[in-house]
Scaffold this motif. Structure first.
Motif, PDB file in Angstrom:
ATOM      1  N   LEU A   1       0.829  -1.211   0.000  1.00  0.00           N
ATOM      2  CA  LEU A   1       0.000   0.000   0.000  1.00  0.00           C
ATOM      3  C   LEU A   1       0.864   1.262   0.000  1.00  0.00           C
ATOM      4  CD1 LEU A   1      -2.728  -1.205   2.506  1.00  0.00           C
ATOM      5  CD2 LEU A   1      -3.041  -0.775   0.060  1.00  0.00           C
TER       6      LEU A   1
ATOM      7  N   PHE B   1      -4.445  -4.018 -12.749  1.00  0.00           N
ATOM      8  CA  PHE B   1      -5.185  -2.939 -12.106  1.00  0.00           C
ATOM      9  C   PHE B   1      -5.423  -1.799 -13.079  1.00  0.00           C
ATOM     10  CE2 PHE B   1      -6.037  -4.016  -7.904  1.00  0.00           C
ATOM     11  CZ  PHE B   1      -5.055  -4.891  -7.487  1.00  0.00           C
TER      12      PHE B   1
ATOM     13  N   MET C   1     -14.718   1.581  -6.657  1.00  0.00           N
ATOM     14  CA  MET C   1     -14.242   2.342  -5.495  1.00  0.00           C
ATOM     15  C   MET C   1     -12.808   1.966  -5.169  1.00  0.00           C
ATOM     16  SD  MET C   1     -14.855   4.545  -3.203  1.00  0.00           S
ATOM     17  CE  MET C   1     -16.485   4.838  -2.557  1.00  0.00           C
ATOM     18  N   ARG C   2     -12.504   0.645  -5.243  1.00  0.00           N
ATOM     19  CA  ARG C   2     -11.133   0.199  -4.972  1.00  0.00           C
ATOM     20  C   ARG C   2     -10.164   0.814  -5.970  1.00  0.00           C
ATOM     21  NH1 ARG C   2     -12.641  -5.801  -4.895  1.00  0.00           N
ATOM     22  NH2 ARG C   2     -13.900  -5.796  -3.019  1.00  0.00           N
TER      23      ARG C   2
ATOM     24  N   VAL D   1      -9.647   4.407  -5.113  1.00  0.00           N
ATOM     25  CA  VAL D   1      -8.752   4.592  -3.961  1.00  0.00           C
ATOM     26  C   VAL D   1      -7.307   4.316  -4.382  1.00  0.00           C
ATOM     27  CG1 VAL D   1      -8.108   3.674  -1.696  1.00  0.00           C
ATOM     28  CG2 VAL D   1     -10.497   4.134  -2.210  1.00  0.00           C
ATOM     29  N   LEU D   2      -7.130   3.280  -5.193  1.00  0.00           N
ATOM     30  CA  LEU D   2      -5.779   2.953  -5.645  1.00  0.00           C
ATOM     31  C   LEU D   2      -5.178   4.103  -6.453  1.00  0.00           C
ATOM     32  CD1 LEU D   2      -3.563   0.775  -5.830  1.00  0.00           C
ATOM     33  CD2 LEU D   2      -4.621   0.005  -7.940  1.00  0.00           C
TER      34      LEU D   2
ATOM     35  N   LEU E   1      -4.297   6.851  -4.144  1.00  0.00           N
ATOM     36  CA  LEU E   1      -3.063   6.553  -3.409  1.00  0.00           C
ATOM     37  C   LEU E   1      -1.837   6.814  -4.271  1.00  0.00           C
ATOM     38  CD1 LEU E   1      -3.803   3.201  -1.506  1.00  0.00           C
ATOM     39  CD2 LEU E   1      -3.324   5.419  -0.483  1.00  0.00           C
TER      40      LEU E   1
ATOM     41  N   TYR F   1      -5.016   4.117   8.843  1.00  0.00           N
ATOM     42  CA  TYR F   1      -6.255   3.446   8.416  1.00  0.00           C
ATOM     43  C   TYR F   1      -6.098   1.959   8.131  1.00  0.00           C
ATOM     44  CZ  TYR F   1      -7.901   8.191   8.243  1.00  0.00           C
ATOM     45  OH  TYR F   1      -8.228   9.472   8.599  1.00  0.00           O
ATOM     46  N   TYR F   2      -4.876   1.525   7.834  1.00  0.00           N
ATOM     47  CA  TYR F   2      -4.711   0.088   7.583  1.00  0.00           C
ATOM     48  C   TYR F   2      -4.191  -0.603   8.842  1.00  0.00           C
ATOM     49  CZ  TYR F   2      -3.395  -4.295   5.398  1.00  0.00           C
ATOM     50  OH  TYR F   2      -3.295  -5.630   5.087  1.00  0.00           O
TER      51      TYR F   2
ATOM     52  N   HIS G   1      -3.103  15.235   7.819  1.00  0.00           N
ATOM     53  CA  HIS G   1      -3.997  16.236   7.250  1.00  0.00           C
ATOM     54  C   HIS G   1      -3.792  16.342   5.744  1.00  0.00           C
ATOM     55  CE1 HIS G   1      -5.997  20.112   6.678  1.00  0.00           C
ATOM     56  NE2 HIS G   1      -4.911  20.500   6.045  1.00  0.00           N
TER      57      HIS G   1
ATOM     58  N   LEU H   1      -6.131  12.786  -0.470  1.00  0.00           N
ATOM     59  CA  LEU H   1      -6.944  11.606  -0.799  1.00  0.00           C
ATOM     60  C   LEU H   1      -8.372  12.030  -1.123  1.00  0.00           C
ATOM     61  CD1 LEU H   1      -6.574   8.531  -0.925  1.00  0.00           C
ATOM     62  CD2 LEU H   1      -7.379   8.394   1.402  1.00  0.00           C
TER      63      LEU H   1
ATOM     64  N   LEU I   1     -10.092  11.566  -4.636  1.00  0.00           N
ATOM     65  CA  LEU I   1     -11.311  10.748  -4.723  1.00  0.00           C
ATOM     66  C   LEU I   1     -12.431  11.544  -5.381  1.00  0.00           C
ATOM     67  CD1 LEU I   1     -11.313   8.882  -1.294  1.00  0.00           C
ATOM     68  CD2 LEU I   1     -11.014   7.879  -3.546  1.00  0.00           C
TER      69      LEU I   1
ATOM     70  N   TYR J   1     -10.494   0.953   5.564  1.00  0.00           N
ATOM     71  CA  TYR J   1      -9.651  -0.184   5.949  1.00  0.00           C
ATOM     72  C   TYR J   1      -9.936  -1.368   5.042  1.00  0.00           C
ATOM     73  CZ  TYR J   1      -8.058  -4.362   8.263  1.00  0.00           C
ATOM     74  OH  TYR J   1      -7.455  -5.571   8.509  1.00  0.00           O
TER      75      TYR J   1
ATOM     76  N   ILE K   1     -11.241  -1.428   2.057  1.00  0.00           N
ATOM     77  CA  ILE K   1     -10.782  -1.216   0.679  1.00  0.00           C
ATOM     78  C   ILE K   1      -9.263  -1.403   0.594  1.00  0.00           C
ATOM     79  CG2 ILE K   1     -10.459   0.575  -1.081  1.00  0.00           C
ATOM     80  CD1 ILE K   1     -13.272   1.563  -0.356  1.00  0.00           C
TER      81      ILE K   1
ATOM     82  N   LEU L   1      -7.451  -4.217  -1.558  1.00  0.00           N
ATOM     83  CA  LEU L   1      -6.467  -3.838  -2.589  1.00  0.00           C
ATOM     84  C   LEU L   1      -5.176  -4.628  -2.424  1.00  0.00           C
ATOM     85  CD1 LEU L   1      -6.653   0.061  -2.771  1.00  0.00           C
ATOM     86  CD2 LEU L   1      -6.939  -1.519  -4.675  1.00  0.00           C
TER      87      LEU L   1
END
Lengths: 205, 621
Positions: A35, A96, A123-124, A127-128, A131, A146-147, A171, A177, A181, B7, B9, B13
């Motif tokens: 990630l 991807f 959505m994935r 987000v990818l 990122l 978050y992970y 922040h 992000l 998004l 989380y 997602i 991934l």
């Protein structure tokens, strides 16, 4: 063998200790690294290197604290450094980018409606893509928060930086992000539909 | 998207990219066994690590060639001339420039009791700094060097050797450039700003100076830079600004190692420890280094002594107040050996994000031996006796000897005891075995938009919090800080008006009521986060409008409000006389008229045009 025994063995130079830790933490570590570096092969290389250096680094680990957060911090830092080094060389996996070989197994396992599956998949990807557009430092704090679900105080301890720096990184990462998004949303057609509620905009006879 | 969803997602991934499958240990074990390994494993023995170093000759040679080309370029006459052409950090423009037209002000209808949204962002406060929320703005940013270095991806240099009377204040900025602030001597006497950022095309944009400006080319280490003294200067409200060489502002700009730097110094060049003229600034610029820790003077974590430690030094029991105004927080306690006293300092809330330590808002001096200071020892030292304004009164204080304390406000300098220069009111109280002096800012003296001042009632409550005898009830109305128009109307014994039209973003802030003999005054303070608009209503005031106009015809203009004769003024005095700003600018504004025996004054900071002030006045109902 339990974790404590494995760590003690490794500290004494026994390879069996490393084997235990690899089997327990390899995938969490490699997912964390992925990630941040956003490249499958680099992520695996980062984590394998961390494990190869673990017999030396384990001396720095204090036995009275938990191993997992300490180890994942090492992984995050290694991944972040790797991502900075390879910033211009990050390549996305083809599957991807095109979405052609997107793993279908996940959707088949679930009982989601087809439109939900498409939405989740989009959505994935969104987000990818978002990122990808963050810098490695921002990705690292997003992953930690978050992970790995660390709180800000833990991040201060783990990253050994002032709280204001952590807050600033979080922040900027969150803002970036959010912006990414939002930019990507209309393109991918993602909507926040709640399928449990009837569509209030349509007259039903 | 909530945290759990994010989380999930992220987990999906990662799992999709690298499924949980296979035998990772086999991969690791193979790498352990390869000849190319970094680590040699010996069961039960020591681990040996073999390091290899890849030569970076190609990159190093490239940099060396570039450096040699640069040195040749600036060494030979033709090369130097070419370099001079390129290095233009300033560009000449006219000596007089037009200033931007202020944004129009929108007046909106106001219903008393309802709040209109505050306008955001207030760009004047953010000063265009992306890090404003974290580091604050000029002149006192709050980030340390360590913090600002974490926020940007370019190196930041600082001044290595700070002279005794110089201090690093803090840093702020954005991803493109950061600004470090240094101060010399007395607070704000000389300020040095060092701006640094990558030399991008946008950053290289030359800074305009007047056609008469003397721009000198200077050398800073191996780089060529430019130096100029002066600035475009204007009074608030002016439509144009003029290039003024006499202004104490020096600027030095140069590009070094891909970084564009601007050193700006405001104030007198001759300081006690160092002369910061052109040569001094060049030397300072040449000495900048990355190898310097930039610690601001104020940090929330500054080490302070505990009350017990200070009490031990003082030899008497320190009494901390049992009551504090809402939001006021303890900052530190110190022992003042020369005064045989201790000083408790308090401040209004710190910024949790930046950990910035604001100035002391309230100070309490306690001594078992020494009497409270004489008032004349508290006034500003640079004032002539006739310039000193002090309004004294005796206030009832529970637990005090004779049940009273001496209150004064005016030309007081709190820093002469143990506080800040902004503290301009004092309450001196003597109780059995302890003398107490409380210092604070008085009654919003500077039109502040934040509540960092105390009312007289709050001063008394603080004192009674120390004596232990409270005479003021918990919910007792404080006439200096009334929180609604309804309460104000209950207190005032005459019908009050309030504005029905105000500039967008302006809201009720607080109200005050004061009675002097027969005369009553009600004040309503509105605030938009930047400045205040105040409506004063005075019963039994003498009508002096004609007198005022006759005596000050350059200041006051005749107008009408509600059909009544009124006067209006906007501007301020300076050494050249009255400066009138009918379209808004510096100074203050006021519209005054009489109606049904009541004097009305609408005014505040001179931010709006005559027309806007008159419209606000007309809207009073």
């Amino acid at each position: 063998m339990d974790e404590e025994q494995a760590i003690n063995l490794l500290k004494q130079g026994y390879i069996n200790g490393l084997e235990f830790l690899v089997n327990r933490y390899y995938f969490k570590a490699v997912h964390t690294a992925y990630l941040i570096v956003l490249d499958k092969f680099q992520a695996e290389d980062v984590v394998q290197t961390v494990f190869l250096e673990l017999p030396k680094k384990i001396k720095l680990f204090k036995s009275d604290s938990a191993f997992k957060p300490w180890f994942l911090r090492v992984v995050v830092n290694a991944a972040k450094n790797n991502a900075v080094k390879h910033a211009r060389m990050v390549s996305l996996p083809v599957d991807f980018e095109n979405g052609d070989d997107f793993p279908e197994a996940l959707f088949q396992k679930s009982e989601m409606l087809p439109e939900d599956q498409i939405e989740t998949r989009e959505m994935r990807q969104t987000v990818l893509k978002a990122l990808e557009q963050l810098n490695p430092q921002q990705r690292a704090v997003i992953v930690m928060r978050y992970y790995l679900q660390m709180n800000e105080n833990e991040m201060v301890g783990e990253l050994d930086r002032p709280k204001s720096s952590i807050k600033w990184w979080l922040h900027t990462a969150k803002e970036s992000l959010k912006v990414k998004l939002n930019e990507l949303k209309p393109e991918s057609g993602i909507t926040q539909t709640n399928h449990d509620e009837p569509d209030k905009g349509v007259n039903r006879e | 998207m909530n945290k759990q969803m994010l989380y999930q997602i992220l987990d999906d991934l990662a799992t999709e990219a690298i499924p949980v499958a296979g035998n990772p240990w086999e991969t690791i074990r193979k790498r352990l066994n390869t000849n190319n390994k970094l680590l040699v494993f010996r069961k039960g023995g020591e681990h040996k690590v073999r390091f290899t170093k890849k030569p970076h000759w190609a990159a190093e040679t490239g940099i060396l060639i570039l450096f040699l080309v640069f040195v040749m370029m600036v060494s030979f006459p033709q090369g130097r001339a070419w370099a001079q052409e390129l290095l233009q950090f300033f560009v000449r423009g006219p000596d007089q420039i037009l200033l931007p037209t202020p944004l129009p002000v929108n007046l909106v209808n106001i219903t008393p009791g309802t709040v209109q949204p505050t306008l955001t962002p207030i760009t004047s406060q953010e000063q265009g700094f992306a890090f404003y929320d974290f580091c604050g703005g000029l002149p006192e940013p709050s980030c340390s060097g360590e913090e600002i270095r974490d926020m940007v991806d370019f190196p930041i240099k600082g001044i290595a050797d700070l002279s005794a009377d110089m201090q690093f204040i803090g840093a702020t900025g954005g991803p493109e450039a950061v600004t470090l602030v240094y101060q010399y001597g007395e607070p704000n006497s000389v300020t040095l700003l060092l701006q640094e950022g990558p030399a991008t095309d946008a950053a290289r944009q030359a800074v305009q100076v007047g056609s008469s400006a003397v721009v000198e080319q200077v050398q800073i280490n191996n780089a060529l830079g430019e130096y100029v003294k002066g600035t475009y200067f204007s009074y608030g409200g002016d439509a144009t600004a003029s290039w003024t060489e006499d202004f104490d502002l020096q600027s030095l700009r140069w590009e070094e190692d891909g970084m564009l730097c601007t050193l700006t110094m405001m104030g007198q060049a001759d300081l006690q420890s160092v002369k910061l003229d052109k040569t001094g600034l060049i030397d300072l610029a040449a000495s900048l280094t990355e190898e310097v820790k930039l610690s601001p003077k104020k940090t929330i974590n500054e080490e302070t002594e505990s009350v017990a430690e200070v009490e031990k030094k003082a030899g008497f029991q320190i009494k901390e107040p049992e009551w504090l105004p809402q939001g006021l927080q303890f900052k530190k306690v110190t022992y003042l050996a020369d005064q045989k006293a201790i000083c408790l300092e308090y401040t209004f809330p710190v910024d949790q994000l930046t950990d910035a330590m604001p100035d002391t808002s309230v100070s309490i001096l306690e001594s078992a031996e020494m009497s409270p200071p004489d008032l004349k020892d508290l006034v500003f030292t640079n004032l002539q006796p006739e310039q000193v304004l002090l309004k004294q009164s005796t206030l009832k204080v529970g637990g005090a000897i004779e049940g009273t304390g001496l209150h004064a406000f005016g030309s007081i300098d709190g820093s002469r005891v143990c506080g800040s220069r902004m503290q301009n009111q004092v309450l001196e109280v003597q109780m059995e075995g302890l003398n107490i002096t409380i210092l604070a800012k008085e009654n919003n003296p500077f039109g502040s938009t934040s509540r960092d001042w105390l009312t007289k009632q709050e001063m008394v409550r603080l004192a009674e919090g120390i004596t232990g005898i409270q005479t003021i009830k918990e919910n007792q109305i404080d006439p200096e800080f009334l929180t609604s128009l309804t309460v104000l109307q209950q207190v005032a014994q005459f019908p009050l008006k309030s504005a029905t039209k105000l500039p967008e973003g302006m809201n009720f802030y607080y109200a005050q009521f004061e009675q002097n003999g027969e005369q009553q005054e009600a004040q309503i303070h509105y605030n938009n986060g930047n400045h205040e608009t105040i409506i004063r209503q005075i019963k039994d005031s003498r009508d002096t409008l004609q007198e005022l106009i006759r005596q000050n015809p350059e200041i006051y203009h005749s107008v009408t409000v509600h059909g009544q004769p009124a006067i209006l003024s906007q501007g301020y005095w300076d050494q050249d006389g009255w400066r009138d700003f009918p379209n808004g600018g510096d100074g203050s504004a006021s519209v005054i008229w009489f109606e049904d025996g009541i004097e009305y004054i609408v005014g505040g900071f001179n931010a709006y045009s005559d027309e806007i002030w008159l419209e606000i006045a007309e809207s009073l109902k």
